[in-house]
Motif scaffolding. Structure first.
Motif, PDB file in Angstrom:
ATOM      1  N   GLU A 311       0.752  -1.156  -0.056  1.00 51.93           N
ATOM      2  CA  GLU A 311      -0.139  -0.009   0.612  1.00 51.93           C
ATOM      3  C   GLU A 311       1.069   1.207  -0.024  1.00 51.93           C
ATOM      4  O   GLU A 311       0.503   2.680   0.301  1.00 51.93           O
ATOM      5  CB  GLU A 311      -0.862  -0.206   1.175  1.00 51.93           C
ATOM      6  CG  GLU A 311      -1.724  -1.254   1.154  1.00 51.93           C
ATOM      7  CD  GLU A 311      -2.674  -1.201   1.908  1.00 51.93           C
ATOM      8  OE1 GLU A 311      -3.077  -0.180   2.612  1.00 51.93           O
ATOM      9  OE2 GLU A 311      -3.191  -2.059   2.884  1.00 51.93           O
ATOM     10  N   LYS A 313       2.837   2.841   2.275  1.00 54.04           N
ATOM     11  CA  LYS A 313       2.447   3.637   3.381  1.00 54.04           C
ATOM     12  C   LYS A 313       3.353   3.717   3.750  1.00 54.04           C
ATOM     13  O   LYS A 313       3.714   4.287   5.109  1.00 54.04           O
ATOM     14  CB  LYS A 313       0.847   3.043   3.292  1.00 54.04           C
ATOM     15  CG  LYS A 313       1.487   1.784   4.719  1.00 54.04           C
ATOM     16  CD  LYS A 313      -0.262   1.315   4.941  1.00 54.04           C
ATOM     17  CE  LYS A 313       0.171   0.140   5.264  1.00 54.04           C
ATOM     18  NZ  LYS A 313      -1.587  -0.149   6.428  1.00 54.04           N
ATOM     19  N   ASN A 318       5.319   8.369   8.141  1.00 52.46           N
ATOM     20  CA  ASN A 318       4.161   8.223   8.524  1.00 52.46           C
ATOM     21  C   ASN A 318       4.194   6.913   9.803  1.00 52.46           C
ATOM     22  O   ASN A 318       3.521   6.186  10.239  1.00 52.46           O
ATOM     23  CB  ASN A 318       3.712   7.271   7.710  1.00 52.46           C
ATOM     24  CG  ASN A 318       3.602   7.902   6.155  1.00 52.46           C
ATOM     25  OD1 ASN A 318       3.119   9.143   6.468  1.00 52.46           O
ATOM     26  ND2 ASN A 318       2.866   7.698   5.577  1.00 52.46           N
ATOM     27  N   SER A 365      -3.338   4.238  11.019  1.00 48.56           N
ATOM     28  CA  SER A 365      -3.788   2.670  10.724  1.00 48.56           C
ATOM     29  C   SER A 365      -4.886   1.901  11.343  1.00 48.56           C
ATOM     30  O   SER A 365      -4.608   2.149  12.582  1.00 48.56           O
ATOM     31  CB  SER A 365      -2.396   2.185   9.810  1.00 48.56           C
ATOM     32  OG  SER A 365      -1.749   1.504  11.164  1.00 48.56           O
TER      33      SER A 365
END
Length: 381
Positions: A311, A313, A318, A365
């Motif tokens: 994904e 991410k 992050n 998340s």
């Protein structure tokens, strides 16, 4: 003459039609041939004499019970020697043993039987049995040189080098020019000195390693870094200060095969494990300097997106870093600007299995929210 000429074909016809008594049968002539003692391919020890009267007859002549124990023992000795020449050492051992069972009064002969059996045992790799036999042989005949040579060889194979030297020296007092003993003593003495040297090296190495462990222990203790104790230890004993640690256990290889160590500047360098529970992945830094910041390593590890991040991410900005207090079921977020030493000195951080470990999660998340569920999270400055 005519009558004789007529009788000859009749006699021949009768001879051809009737089997000669005792003749071999066409179907099993090879087996029957093997049963004749002179032509046997098998050892007599493998054949039941009761099934072979001819063999039983021969054996009764060779091993006549009417013979004296000395004669019988000598016969078995000769049989064993024949097996030995054929390199059939197992059968040789059996023969020599049978000779010893006769318990003859000739001690020299008994000494030879023990020594010969020792030689057969030696070639079978039964060095301890061989040594036992030569020791017995020497009790019967102390100056039996063959027994002494065989005993020295056994000690050499058993790596009893000082004993091998001693046996050689005893033999050389009997015959100072015995070439085999001279060679054996030189070899045993060389191996003895090499073994002693290796023992000294091992002790010096052990002493050095122990000293290094103690220095490492002191360095960890001075930094007030706490180590994980077994579950049987009380939690308040851990939190009161640095737990006593087993130097051997702590300094053993971590799961990744590396150890914490002090560099030439007196700084600790740790093997550190990063865990990514969302994907079941890990990263391992074998040498994490105690004054290095977490962010510096994260930037290097995630300069490119990992192949398992489908994904896209796992960007450095992050990511959040945590360690878990399993005893309290609490999570502590690590400030990535902090150094490894600052985190290890936290009152609730315990180094487990010699390797610090940290969880890496993506901010906000769904997986992180679920992972934190039911756990108290502390934010570190």
């Amino acid at each position: 003459m005519a009558e004789e000429a007529e009788a000859a074909p009749c006699f021949l016809d009768k001879f051809q039609s009737q089997r000669y008594p005792g003749a071999f049968t066409p179907e099993s002539w090879e087996q029957e041939f093997d049963e004749i003692p002179m032509f046997m391919k098998k050892s007599p020890a493998e054949i039941d004499p009761e099934q072979n009267p001819a063999l039983a007859c021969l054996q009764s002549i060779i091993f006549d019970e009417d013979l004296s124990p000395e004669e019988q023992a000598n016969t078995y000795k000769n049989e064993g020697n024949d097996y030995f020449k054929e390199k059939n050492y197992k059968k040789a051992v059996i023969s020599y043993s049978e000779g010893l069972k006769k318990k003859c009064s000739d001690q020299d002969l008994n000494a030879v039987l023990y020594t010969n059996r020792a030689a057969a045992q030696f070639y079978l790799g039964n060095y301890r049995s061989a040594l036992s036999d030569v020791i017995t042989a020497r009790k019967l005949k102390p100056n039996h040189l063959k027994a002494i040579i065989r005993g020295a060889l056994c000690h050499l194979e058993l790596k009893n080098f000082p004993e091998a030297v001693a046996w050689c020296e005893e033999g050389l007092r009997i015959d100072s020019k015995e070439k085999k003993l001279v060679e054996l003593r030189a070899k045993a003495d060389r191996l003895k000195r090499a073994e002693q040297r290796d023992v000294r090296k091992a002790k010096l190495k052990e002493k050095k390693e122990q000293s290094q462990k103690e220095v490492l222990h002191t360095a960890i203790k001075e930094r007030n870094i706490k180590l994980f104790l077994e579950a049987s230890e009380k939690e308040d004993e851990i939190s009161d200060g640095l737990a006593d640690m087993c130097l051997n256990g702590f300094s053993s290889d971590s799961a990744m095969g590396t150890k914490v160590y002090l560099d030439e500047n007196g700084n600790l360098n740790w093997p550190v494990l990063f865990l990514y529970p969302e994907y079941g992945q890990t990263d391992f830094i074998s040498t994490f300097h105690e004054d290095s910041r977490f962010i510096d390593h994260i930037l290097v590890m995630f300069a490119d997106l990992p192949p398992w991040d489908l994904e896209s991410k796992y960007h450095p900005s992050n990511l959040e870093l945590y360690f878990e207090d399993e005893a309290r079921e609490e999570m502590y977020q690590v400030n990535t600007e902090n150094t490894l030493l600052q985190v290890l000195q936290h009152q609730r951080y315990f180094v487990k299995a010699g390797s610090p470990s940290f969880l890496v999660l993506v901010k906000h998340s769904p997986f992180s929210e679920n992972y934190f569920f039911g756990k108290k999270v502390h934010r570190l400055k």
